[in-house]
Design an enzyme around this catalytic site. Structure first.
Site, PDB file in Angstrom:
ATOM      1  NE  ARG A   3      -2.365   9.269   5.971  1.00 54.89           N
ATOM      2  CZ  ARG A   3      -2.643   7.991   5.734  1.00 54.89           C
ATOM      3  NH1 ARG A   3      -2.719   7.542   4.494  1.00 54.89           N
ATOM      4  NH2 ARG A   3      -2.846   7.160   6.738  1.00 54.89           N
ATOM      5  CG  ASP A  56      -4.724  -1.609   3.945  1.00 56.20           C
ATOM      6  OD1 ASP A  56      -4.228  -2.303   4.856  1.00 56.20           O
ATOM      7  OD2 ASP A  56      -4.218  -0.553   3.544  1.00 56.20           O
TER       8      ASP A  56
END
Length: 180
Positions: free
Chosen positions: A26, A123
């Site tokens: 990202r 996560d």
């Protein structure tokens, strides 16, 4: 060899997040540096263009203060929303800076902190999957687990970026630099 360069106050930089295998994860197009030293980078951004690894883009919705430390395996994003301050904490490698960007490796585990102080580890399944796919060394796993504990202590003790004064000081500094 890439020359390391510490960004200066008021400078706008890119932030690049990678995965353990070296692929880009990202990119945040612009963050204004509020403090830059060998050990700590504090920045601010608002409505910043973010590009994902697959080319998709989106724009951040609110002002945020970002905190990176060279000795800890996490970074913290403090997001200012109408109902309070939210923190998104990425378990990651310590940062490095070069002339292109501030860079780090994202290790999947995240902690989200809510305005009421409650927090959740996120996560873990993605972390396990990527640990196997990308062959994270055992030492990295140990370091990351230790840093989850450190981060949780900081949250509970309101230390570092979780301290109320931290938010006040750096939000005001960001407003002043950006002429808000």
């Amino acid at each position: 060899m890439v020359k390391e360069s510490i960004p200066k106050e008021g400078e706008n930089i890119k932030i690049q997040s990678y995965k353990h295998d070296g692929n880009i994860h990202r990119v945040w197009s612009e963050t204004t540096i509020l403090k830059g030293t060998d050990h700590v980078i504090i920045g601010g951004n608002d409505h910043t263009l973010v590009t994902e690894s697959d080319g998709r883009t989106w724009i951040t919705r609110e002002p945020a203060i970002v905190y990176f430390h060279s000795e800890f395996w996490f970074n913290v994003i403090c997001m200012f929303r109408e109902d309070g301050i939210y923190y998104y904490c990425n378990l990651s490698s310590p940062f490095v800076c070069d002339e292109e960007a501030l860079k780090y490796i994202d290790y999947d585990l995240d902690i989200k902190v809510y305005p009421n102080g409650k927090y959740h580890l996120l996560d873990e399944d993605e972390y396990e999957q990527h640990m196997n796919q990308m062959n994270y060394p055992h030492d990295i796993d140990v370091i990351l687990r230790r840093n989850v504990d450190i981060l949780q202590q900081w949250i509970e003790q309101k230390k570092g970026p979780f301290a109320p004064d931290f938010i006040k000081v750096w939000k005001e500094r960001y407003k002043k630099i950006r002429n808000y």
